[in-house]
Design a protein around this motif. Structure first.
Motif, mmCIF file in Angstrom:
data_model
loop_
_atom_site.group_PDB
_atom_site.id
_atom_site.type_symbol
_atom_site.label_atom_id
_atom_site.label_comp_id
_atom_site.label_asym_id
_atom_site.label_seq_id
_atom_site.Cartn_x
_atom_site.Cartn_y
_atom_site.Cartn_z
ATOM 1 N N MET A 1 7.665 22.775 14.531
ATOM 2 C CA MET A 1 6.681 23.156 13.529
ATOM 3 C C MET A 1 6.408 24.448 13.753
ATOM 4 O O MET A 1 6.400 25.032 14.696
ATOM 5 N N ASN A 2 6.120 25.213 12.719
ATOM 6 C CA ASN A 2 5.913 26.704 12.768
ATOM 7 C C ASN A 2 4.531 27.204 13.187
ATOM 8 O O ASN A 2 3.564 26.118 13.012
ATOM 9 N N ALA A 3 4.540 28.019 14.000
ATOM 10 C CA ALA A 3 3.114 28.333 14.268
ATOM 11 C C ALA A 3 2.246 28.845 12.888
ATOM 12 O O ALA A 3 2.642 29.005 11.900
ATOM 13 N N THR A 4 1.013 29.161 13.076
ATOM 14 C CA THR A 4 0.130 29.276 12.064
ATOM 15 C C THR A 4 -0.005 30.909 12.169
ATOM 16 O O THR A 4 -0.778 31.460 13.132
ATOM 17 N N ALA A 5 0.072 31.711 10.951
ATOM 18 C CA ALA A 5 -0.108 33.034 10.711
ATOM 19 C C ALA A 5 -1.470 33.312 10.516
ATOM 20 O O ALA A 5 -2.300 34.264 11.047
ATOM 21 N N LEU A 6 -2.009 32.497 9.507
ATOM 22 C CA LEU A 6 -3.426 32.755 9.249
ATOM 23 C C LEU A 6 -4.192 31.227 8.967
ATOM 24 O O LEU A 6 -3.744 30.190 8.446
ATOM 25 N N ASP A 7 -5.166 31.191 9.681
ATOM 26 C CA ASP A 7 -6.119 29.955 9.795
ATOM 27 C C ASP A 7 -7.448 30.404 9.403
ATOM 28 O O ASP A 7 -8.347 31.017 10.105
ATOM 29 N N VAL A 8 -7.900 29.924 8.060
ATOM 30 C CA VAL A 8 -9.140 30.297 7.505
ATOM 31 C C VAL A 8 -9.935 28.814 7.664
ATOM 32 O O VAL A 8 -9.522 27.736 7.036
ATOM 33 N N TYR A 9 -11.361 28.816 8.220
ATOM 34 C CA TYR A 9 -12.015 27.755 8.563
ATOM 35 C C TYR A 9 -13.379 27.884 8.113
ATOM 36 O O TYR A 9 -14.034 28.611 8.455
ATOM 37 N N ARG A 10 -13.631 27.123 6.767
ATOM 38 C CA ARG A 10 -15.370 27.111 6.618
ATOM 39 C C ARG A 10 -15.625 28.398 6.165
ATOM 40 O O ARG A 10 -16.863 28.787 6.320
#
Length: 248
Positions: A1-10
Motif C-alpha cells: 500500500m502506498n504511503a500518504t502524501a497528503l492527509d486532510v482531516y476535517r
C-alpha cells in the motif's frame, strides 16, 4: 500500500467581513496517496484556492489537521516546504527581476548548487516560450509567459509533491503540451500531483484520482473511473462532471 502524501482531516475555514461570514471550507477530509495524480475540481467559490493557500501555509485554517509528506502542518512553520512545489492563483512574481534571476534566486533558496541550478533552469525552460525571454524583466512578460515561469518555479527543485492552481490558464497549446509532458515525467520519478483546473480535458490526461469540492465540502474523493461510472453514458470526465453538477 502506498504511503500518504497528503492527509486532510476535517479542515474548515470561515472568512469574516462587514457583510457577515462566509464558510469557505467545512470539514474537508481526503487523502492523496504518494505517487498519485490527483485532480481538484469544483465550481468557482467551491473552496479550491482556499484549500491550496492553506496547504501553502498562507492561510490558517479554523479547524482540522493536515499532514504533508508525513509532516503535520503547523501555522508559520515550513518543515516540508523544500519537498513541495506550489503554483498559486496569485503568481507573486518579482517584476523587477529577469526570469533567469527569479529562477536562480529560487534555486538558491532551495539549496541547489549553482552549476546544478544552471543546468536545471536550461533543461526546464527549453520547451517553453519563456526560454527566449529569460534575460528580460518579468514586468515585460505576457500573461502566458508569467504562467510558464510560475509553473517552472514550482518544479525547479524536483519536489515530492507538486500543487498547482489553474496551471494552464493563459498558456498556449504548445506550452500546455510541454507542461503536461513535464508533469508526467516528474510523476514517473515519484512526485505526487495535486492540480486544480477548469481544463477538464487536460486533467483527464494527467490524473487518475479526483477530489470534488462543492460549497466548501468534499462531494467525491476517489479514482476518476469511479466518478465517471456514476454516469455510464458520459464518455469523458467533462461530460461526467457536467452531468454531476446538473444532478445537484
Amino acid at each position: 500500500m502506498n504511503a500518504t502524501a497528503l492527509d486532510v482531516y476535517r479542515c474548515s475555514k470561515r472568512f469574516r467581513s462587514r457583510k457577515g461570514t462566509a464558510q469557505a471550507l467545512q470539514d474537508v477530509t481526503f487523502q492523496v496517496p504518494e505517487g498519485a495524480r490527483c485532480g481538484l475540481l469544483g465550481p468557482n467559490g467551491a473552496g479550491k484556492s482556499t484549500l491550496i493557500r492553506i496547504l501553502a501555509n498562507l492561510l490558517r485554517p479554523d479547524a482540522g489537521q493536515i499532514t504533508v509528506l508525513g509532516h503535520p502542518l503547523r501555522w508559520g512553520r515550513h518543515a516540508y516546504k523544500r519537498q513541495v512545489g506550489f503554483m498559486l492563483e496569485d503568481l507573486a512574481l518579482m517584476e523587477r527581476l529577469t526570469g533567469r534571476e527569479q529562477l536562480e534566486l529560487a534555486a538558491q533558496l532551495y539549496g541547489l548548487p549553482p552549476d546544478q541550478a544552471a543546468a536545471r533552469i536550461e533543461s526546464l525552460t527549453r520547451p517553453f516560450e519563456v526560454a527566449t525571454a529569460l534575460d528580460r524583466w518579468i514586468e515585460t512578460y505576457s500573461n502566458g509567459m508569467r504562467r510558464q515561469l510560475a509553473f517552472l518555479l514550482a518544479l525547479l527543485h524536483r519536489p515530492r509533491l507538486i500543487v498547482l492552481d489553474e496551471p494552464f490558464e493563459a498558456m498556449d497549446a504548445q506550452a500546455i503540451e510541454a507542461a503536461i509532458d513535464l508533469l508526467h515525467a516528474h510523476n514517473r520519478e515519484g512526485a505526487t500531483l495535486l492540480i486544480s483546473s477548469h481544463r477538464l480535458d487536460k486533467l483527464e490526461r494527467l490524473c487518475d484520482y479526483l477530489v470534488v469540492l462543492h460549497r466548501g465540502r468534499v462531494r467525491f474523493a476517489g479514482p476518476i473511473a469511479d466518478f465517471c461510472n456514476h454516469l455510464p453514458e458520459a464518455d469523458t470526465l467533462e461530460a461526467a462532471y457536467l452531468g454531476w453538477l446538473r444532478a445537484g
